[in-house]
Scaffold this active site. Sequence first.
Site, PDB file in Angstrom:
ATOM      1  N   HIS A  75       0.853  -1.189   0.000  1.00 22.07           N
ATOM      2  CA  HIS A  75       0.000   0.000   0.000  1.00 22.07           C
ATOM      3  C   HIS A  75       0.888   1.238   0.000  1.00 22.07           C
ATOM      4  O   HIS A  75       2.109   1.139   0.134  1.00 22.07           O
ATOM      5  CB  HIS A  75      -0.967  -0.008   1.182  1.00 22.07           C
ATOM      6  CG  HIS A  75      -0.322   0.087   2.531  1.00 22.07           C
ATOM      7  ND1 HIS A  75       0.435  -0.919   3.071  1.00 22.07           N
ATOM      8  CD2 HIS A  75      -0.317   1.087   3.457  1.00 22.07           C
ATOM      9  CE1 HIS A  75       0.868  -0.568   4.268  1.00 22.07           C
ATOM     10  NE2 HIS A  75       0.426   0.656   4.524  1.00 22.07           N
ATOM     11  N   HIS A  77       1.478   3.921   1.943  1.00 21.67           N
ATOM     12  CA  HIS A  77       1.962   4.680   3.087  1.00 21.67           C
ATOM     13  C   HIS A  77       3.488   4.691   3.018  1.00 21.67           C
ATOM     14  O   HIS A  77       4.106   3.688   2.650  1.00 21.67           O
ATOM     15  CB  HIS A  77       1.475   4.074   4.402  1.00 21.67           C
ATOM     16  CG  HIS A  77       0.078   4.515   4.758  1.00 21.67           C
ATOM     17  ND1 HIS A  77      -0.727   3.827   5.630  1.00 21.67           N
ATOM     18  CD2 HIS A  77      -0.648   5.607   4.363  1.00 21.67           C
ATOM     19  CE1 HIS A  77      -1.895   4.456   5.754  1.00 21.67           C
ATOM     20  NE2 HIS A  77      -1.863   5.532   4.994  1.00 21.67           N
ATOM     21  N   ASP A  79       6.051   4.476   4.931  1.00 26.17           N
ATOM     22  CA  ASP A  79       6.942   3.514   5.585  1.00 26.17           C
ATOM     23  C   ASP A  79       7.004   2.188   4.834  1.00 26.17           C
ATOM     24  O   ASP A  79       7.784   1.306   5.205  1.00 26.17           O
ATOM     25  CB  ASP A  79       6.531   3.287   7.041  1.00 26.17           C
ATOM     26  CG  ASP A  79       5.078   2.869   7.211  1.00 26.17           C
ATOM     27  OD1 ASP A  79       4.226   3.420   6.504  1.00 26.17           O
ATOM     28  OD2 ASP A  79       4.803   1.995   8.057  1.00 26.17           O
ATOM     29  N   HIS A  80       6.214   2.055   3.768  1.00 28.01           N
ATOM     30  CA  HIS A  80       6.233   0.838   2.967  1.00 28.01           C
ATOM     31  C   HIS A  80       6.790   1.053   1.558  1.00 28.01           C
ATOM     32  O   HIS A  80       6.957   0.082   0.819  1.00 28.01           O
ATOM     33  CB  HIS A  80       4.831   0.238   2.880  1.00 28.01           C
ATOM     34  CG  HIS A  80       4.322  -0.242   4.200  1.00 28.01           C
ATOM     35  ND1 HIS A  80       4.318  -1.573   4.567  1.00 28.01           N
ATOM     36  CD2 HIS A  80       3.833   0.433   5.267  1.00 28.01           C
ATOM     37  CE1 HIS A  80       3.828  -1.699   5.797  1.00 28.01           C
ATOM     38  NE2 HIS A  80       3.534  -0.482   6.236  1.00 28.01           N
ATOM     39  N   HIS A 154      -7.536  -1.574   5.974  1.00 31.87           N
ATOM     40  CA  HIS A 154      -6.698  -0.469   6.430  1.00 31.87           C
ATOM     41  C   HIS A 154      -7.357   0.857   6.044  1.00 31.87           C
ATOM     42  O   HIS A 154      -8.426   0.877   5.435  1.00 31.87           O
ATOM     43  CB  HIS A 154      -5.298  -0.606   5.800  1.00 31.87           C
ATOM     44  CG  HIS A 154      -4.242   0.192   6.502  1.00 31.87           C
ATOM     45  ND1 HIS A 154      -4.164   0.298   7.875  1.00 31.87           N
ATOM     46  CD2 HIS A 154      -3.199   0.927   6.020  1.00 31.87           C
ATOM     47  CE1 HIS A 154      -3.132   1.036   8.201  1.00 31.87           C
ATOM     48  NE2 HIS A 154      -2.531   1.458   7.092  1.00 31.87           N
ATOM     49  N   ASP A 224      -0.445  -3.518   6.264  1.00 32.30           N
ATOM     50  CA  ASP A 224      -1.051  -3.169   7.541  1.00 32.30           C
ATOM     51  C   ASP A 224      -2.540  -3.507   7.470  1.00 32.30           C
ATOM     52  O   ASP A 224      -3.168  -3.323   6.447  1.00 32.30           O
ATOM     53  CB  ASP A 224      -0.915  -1.691   7.817  1.00 32.30           C
ATOM     54  CG  ASP A 224       0.526  -1.199   7.857  1.00 32.30           C
ATOM     55  OD1 ASP A 224       1.431  -1.995   7.522  1.00 32.30           O
ATOM     56  OD2 ASP A 224       0.756  -0.040   8.165  1.00 32.30           O
ATOM     57  N   HIS A 282       5.983  -4.967  12.392  1.00 33.89           N
ATOM     58  CA  HIS A 282       5.364  -3.639  12.276  1.00 33.89           C
ATOM     59  C   HIS A 282       5.091  -3.074  13.667  1.00 33.89           C
ATOM     60  O   HIS A 282       4.017  -2.551  13.957  1.00 33.89           O
ATOM     61  CB  HIS A 282       4.080  -3.701  11.442  1.00 33.89           C
ATOM     62  CG  HIS A 282       3.674  -2.374  10.881  1.00 33.89           C
ATOM     63  ND1 HIS A 282       2.791  -1.532  11.523  1.00 33.89           N
ATOM     64  CD2 HIS A 282       4.029  -1.731   9.744  1.00 33.89           C
ATOM     65  CE1 HIS A 282       2.609  -0.440  10.806  1.00 33.89           C
ATOM     66  NE2 HIS A 282       3.356  -0.540   9.711  1.00 33.89           N
TER      67      HIS A 282
END
Length: 318
Positions: A75, A77, A79-80, A154, A224, A282
């Site tokens: 996805h 976001h 941090d990914h 999410h 997530d 995570h």
Amino acid sequence: MPSGGSRPTNIEMTKFELNILGCGSATSSLKHLPSSQVLNLRDNLYMIDCGEGAQLEMRRMKLKFSRLNHIFISHLHGDHCFGLPGLLSTLALLGKTGTITIHIFQDGADQFQHLLGYFCREMPYELKWHIIDTHKAVIYEDNAITVTTIPLRHRIPAVGFLFAEKPKLRHIIAERVKQYDVPVYYMNSLRQGKDYVTPGGVVIPNAELTTEPDHCVSYAYCSDTAYSKRVVNAVRGVDWLYHESTYGDDCAKQAKQRYHSTARDAATVARDAGVKHLILGHYSKRYVDDTILLHQAQEVFPHTILGNEGMTLDLNQV
């Protein structure tokens, strides 16, 4: 095992390793890096998510950049996926050739193409964008594995990934094929499960000449997501499950509000889905000691371990 036969010796299992590059949540810390993993299947590397620091961890873990050809982004976001432009730039500087395919949502492809068009105008490799369609289950397939999307719950569109090995060939029993003088050209047919018919017309059952193939390993990555029965159904019976465990019991309310899971939620998914092993990850930076999360998960599902940067797991050990 057939009578008079034995399992072939000195047979190496197909390499299937999980390398964890980062298992922290949105905010980087001195303890954990943002999400990223690399699956090594027969020395072909498949990256799952690409948070900041992913390429440095690849170097520390001595993973070969030249063997990386597919990157799966769960996805959009940061941090990914914030490590993706830097990694692609480094691969260009290293002179990587061939093709790299990024499996990603359309919005991500649009944004990263614009960014790379400015910073990485010349690439020695071909860069392909495969747009993830959450309605299309299988998003990648080769001669060894299939990759299937897992619907996550999410705040923005997100998917997990199920990597499943394809059926493997049976093992030849050397002394038995020699005993029946089976010709070399017929060995592949034996591995595929066919019986052997002698020149005299005698049928030798395949079970007399081979043993069972190795187990086909399955690995599911779910980050997530809030707790979801759809995830339970999607990962039912897998050998290894990586499931986010951002929070402990003390933050169960925040987990629901932010569409994340507690360690206990992750363990509940693993238990209800009948998986063999659960890997936590995570983690929120609020936890100085991650073993708090481990203990809470193990109360529900004992076969739980903590993921950590630099960890390499042999997924054949099921």
